[in-house]
Design a protein around this motif. Structure first.
Motif, PDB file in Angstrom:
ATOM      1  N   GLY A   1       0.818  -1.208   0.000  1.00  0.00           N
ATOM      2  CA  GLY A   1       0.000   0.000   0.000  1.00  0.00           C
ATOM      3  C   GLY A   1       0.847   1.251   0.000  1.00  0.00           C
ATOM      4  N   PRO A   2       0.196   2.426  -0.096  1.00  0.00           N
ATOM      5  CA  PRO A   2       0.899   3.707  -0.184  1.00  0.00           C
ATOM      6  C   PRO A   2       1.311   4.224   1.174  1.00  0.00           C
ATOM      7  CG  PRO A   2      -1.446   4.067  -0.288  1.00  0.00           C
ATOM      8  CD  PRO A   2      -1.252   2.566  -0.198  1.00  0.00           C
ATOM      9  N   ASN A   3       2.044   5.351   1.177  1.00  0.00           N
ATOM     10  CA  ASN A   3       2.461   5.967   2.433  1.00  0.00           C
ATOM     11  C   ASN A   3       1.289   6.519   3.212  1.00  0.00           C
ATOM     12  OD1 ASN A   3       5.226   5.522   2.131  1.00  0.00           O
ATOM     13  ND2 ASN A   3       5.447   7.285   0.805  1.00  0.00           N
ATOM     14  N   LEU A   4       0.258   6.934   2.507  1.00  0.00           N
ATOM     15  CA  LEU A   4      -0.945   7.432   3.154  1.00  0.00           C
ATOM     16  C   LEU A   4      -2.064   6.416   3.000  1.00  0.00           C
ATOM     17  CD1 LEU A   4      -0.785  11.125   1.939  1.00  0.00           C
ATOM     18  CD2 LEU A   4      -0.521  10.361   4.290  1.00  0.00           C
ATOM     19  N   THR A   5      -3.074   6.536   3.825  1.00  0.00           N
ATOM     20  CA  THR A   5      -4.202   5.620   3.762  1.00  0.00           C
ATOM     21  C   THR A   5      -5.020   5.906   2.508  1.00  0.00           C
ATOM     22  OG1 THR A   5      -4.266   5.553   6.168  1.00  0.00           O
ATOM     23  CG2 THR A   5      -6.230   4.798   4.999  1.00  0.00           C
ATOM     24  N   THR A   6      -4.991   4.964   1.565  1.00  0.00           N
ATOM     25  CA  THR A   6      -5.670   5.104   0.275  1.00  0.00           C
ATOM     26  C   THR A   6      -6.375   3.790  -0.029  1.00  0.00           C
ATOM     27  OG1 THR A   6      -3.957   6.610  -0.516  1.00  0.00           O
ATOM     28  CG2 THR A   6      -5.320   5.558  -2.196  1.00  0.00           C
ATOM     29  N   PRO A   7      -7.577   3.814  -0.610  1.00  0.00           N
ATOM     30  CA  PRO A   7      -8.244   2.560  -0.961  1.00  0.00           C
ATOM     31  C   PRO A   7      -7.371   1.674  -1.851  1.00  0.00           C
ATOM     32  CG  PRO A   7      -9.753   4.413  -1.166  1.00  0.00           C
ATOM     33  CD  PRO A   7      -8.391   5.001  -0.888  1.00  0.00           C
ATOM     34  N   ASP A   8      -7.382   0.359  -1.592  1.00  0.00           N
ATOM     35  CA  ASP A   8      -6.498  -0.567  -2.292  1.00  0.00           C
ATOM     36  C   ASP A   8      -6.691  -0.518  -3.807  1.00  0.00           C
ATOM     37  OD1 ASP A   8      -5.482  -1.346   0.116  1.00  0.00           O
ATOM     38  OD2 ASP A   8      -6.645  -3.195   0.258  1.00  0.00           O
ATOM     39  N   ALA A   9      -7.914  -0.446  -4.274  1.00  0.00           N
ATOM     40  CA  ALA A   9      -8.157  -0.451  -5.714  1.00  0.00           C
ATOM     41  C   ALA A   9      -7.575   0.793  -6.369  1.00  0.00           C
ATOM     42  CB  ALA A   9      -9.650  -0.549  -6.000  1.00  0.00           C
ATOM     43  N   ASP A  10      -7.685   1.938  -5.714  1.00  0.00           N
ATOM     44  CA  ASP A  10      -7.113   3.168  -6.260  1.00  0.00           C
ATOM     45  C   ASP A  10      -5.598   3.061  -6.339  1.00  0.00           C
ATOM     46  OD1 ASP A  10      -9.649   4.189  -6.381  1.00  0.00           O
ATOM     47  OD2 ASP A  10      -9.460   5.459  -4.600  1.00  0.00           O
ATOM     48  N   HIS A  11      -4.995   2.503  -5.304  1.00  0.00           N
ATOM     49  CA  HIS A  11      -3.536   2.356  -5.282  1.00  0.00           C
ATOM     50  C   HIS A  11      -3.070   1.426  -6.403  1.00  0.00           C
ATOM     51  CE1 HIS A  11       0.507   2.097  -3.800  1.00  0.00           C
ATOM     52  NE2 HIS A  11       0.396   0.818  -3.521  1.00  0.00           N
ATOM     53  N   LEU A  12      -3.745   0.313  -6.582  1.00  0.00           N
ATOM     54  CA  LEU A  12      -3.384  -0.640  -7.635  1.00  0.00           C
ATOM     55  C   LEU A  12      -3.462   0.023  -9.004  1.00  0.00           C
ATOM     56  CD1 LEU A  12      -2.792  -3.468  -8.765  1.00  0.00           C
ATOM     57  CD2 LEU A  12      -5.238  -3.956  -8.590  1.00  0.00           C
ATOM     58  N   ARG A  13      -4.535   0.716  -9.281  1.00  0.00           N
ATOM     59  CA  ARG A  13      -4.688   1.359 -10.586  1.00  0.00           C
ATOM     60  C   ARG A  13      -3.590   2.404 -10.819  1.00  0.00           C
ATOM     61  NH1 ARG A  13     -10.306   0.884  -9.428  1.00  0.00           N
ATOM     62  NH2 ARG A  13     -10.301   2.937  -8.422  1.00  0.00           N
ATOM     63  N   ARG A  14      -3.293   3.179  -9.811  1.00  0.00           N
ATOM     64  CA  ARG A  14      -2.284   4.219  -9.962  1.00  0.00           C
ATOM     65  C   ARG A  14      -0.906   3.628 -10.249  1.00  0.00           C
ATOM     66  NH1 ARG A  14      -3.413   6.809  -5.698  1.00  0.00           N
ATOM     67  NH2 ARG A  14      -1.820   5.994  -4.297  1.00  0.00           N
ATOM     68  N   VAL A  15      -0.532   2.600  -9.496  1.00  0.00           N
ATOM     69  CA  VAL A  15       0.778   1.976  -9.696  1.00  0.00           C
ATOM     70  C   VAL A  15       0.877   1.346 -11.083  1.00  0.00           C
ATOM     71  CG1 VAL A  15       2.281   0.093  -8.943  1.00  0.00           C
ATOM     72  CG2 VAL A  15       1.226   1.602  -7.243  1.00  0.00           C
ATOM     73  N   MET A  16      -0.132   0.604 -11.493  1.00  0.00           N
ATOM     74  CA  MET A  16      -0.045  -0.102 -12.773  1.00  0.00           C
ATOM     75  C   MET A  16      -0.092   0.853 -13.958  1.00  0.00           C
ATOM     76  SD  MET A  16       0.717  -3.021 -11.811  1.00  0.00           S
ATOM     77  CE  MET A  16       0.895  -3.642 -13.498  1.00  0.00           C
TER      78      MET A  16
END
Length: 299
Positions: free
Chosen positions: A257-272
């Motif tokens: 996950g990210p450094n800040l609390t972020t929804p998992d699906a949003d984090h996955l989309r951003r990274v990919m």
């Protein structure tokens, strides 16, 4: 723009009174916040020791995998450890305060007076001298600058499914060709600054008065105009960002996950999205290996 600013869910910018310079201050210090990077921290620390950093201030965000032992084995007392395992919130608004920004502000105020230069990077980022024998030598012509912005050079997986033997630098040599690309998440900066001039900071932007930053040639721009293509330079110092490493490490990064609390699906989309942009078009880049070759060989 600066001061104590907030986004919808987080506080990511802090203002501060800069520290007073101490007599005889000199050298470049690195500030690192880290969690569970035992596999890579030794290579990262030895590289920057080879490149001539004066000290590494390491903020440990709750490592449990032997990271600190690996760091001590690699560089001994070149690095000092500050426990930094916390999630803090503004009680009035409930906003999370970015732990990385807190670490950076603490380092500037408590240690910055000792050094001429300070930089704030991660274990997947390397400051590579392009021509000089060391980073202090590469900075020598920039004494008139209080703030130097270095664009990310974004490296992908280089075809590795699992972590290869031999470390990051010799094995990951393919990167996106355009550090000034407007593609989502590829264009960003880390800074080398005079800590005694810092008045506000975020992870990717530091205020040192007047909103002015230089490229590594010493050409002055505003913090806003550094995104212009004319700003780009990696003549003296190149910032390599090994964003993915191997595919299995990429998957682990997403799971953390990210450094800040972020929804998992949003984090996955951003990274990919970022990975796809990095690897859509790649060039060979051996700047880090070239520095090691001319400075004594493999780490």
């Amino acid at each position: 723009m600066f001061g104590f600013l907030s986004r919808t869910r987080s506080i990511t910018s802090l203002g501060l009174t800069p520290p007073a310079p101490l007599p005889g201050r000199q050298g470049l210090a690195l500030v690192l916040i880290v969690r569970n990077e035992a596999r890579h921290i030794g290579e990262w620390a030895r590289f920057h020791q080879r490149a001539g950093v004066a000290h590494i201030h390491v903020y440990d965000n709750g490592s449990t995998d032997g990271t600190l032992a690996a760091l001590e084995q690699a560089v001994g007392d070149l690095a000092s450890i500050i426990p930094w395992d916390q999630k803090l919130r503004d009680t009035r608004r409930g906003l999370e305060i970015h732990n990385q920004v807190l670490a950076y502000a603490h380092a500037v105020r408590n240690f910055g007076g000792r050094y001429r230069w300070m930089s704030f990077i991660d274990v997947d980022e390397f400051l590579v001298p392009k021509q000089a024998a060391s980073l202090p030598e590469a900075l020598a012509h920039l004494e008139g600058c209080a703030n130097i912005s270095l664009p990310w050079h974004m490296f992908g997986r280089s075809g590795h499914v699992e972590p290869p033997e031999g470390g990051v630098l010799p094995n990951y040599t393919r990167r996106n060709p355009d550090p000034m690309s407007e593609a989502k998440g590829l264009r960003n900066f880390k800074m080398i600054v005079d800590p005694c001039a810092v008045t506000a900071l975020k992870v990717h932007e530091i205020e040192t008065g007047g909103g002015i930053t230089c490229n590594d040639r010493g050409e002055a721009f505003t913090n806003r105009s550094r995104t212009d293509r004319s700003f780009y330079s990696a003549d003296h110092i190149q910032l390599n960002h090994y964003y993915t490493r191997s595919d299995s490490e990429l998957r682990a990064k997403i799971a953390r996950g990210p450094n800040l609390t972020t929804p998992d699906a949003d984090h996955l989309r951003r990274v990919m999205r970022k990975v796809a942009a990095i690897e859509a078009d790649e060039v060979q880049d051996t700047a880090a290996a070239d520095f090691l070759a001319r400075s004594g060989g493999p780490l």
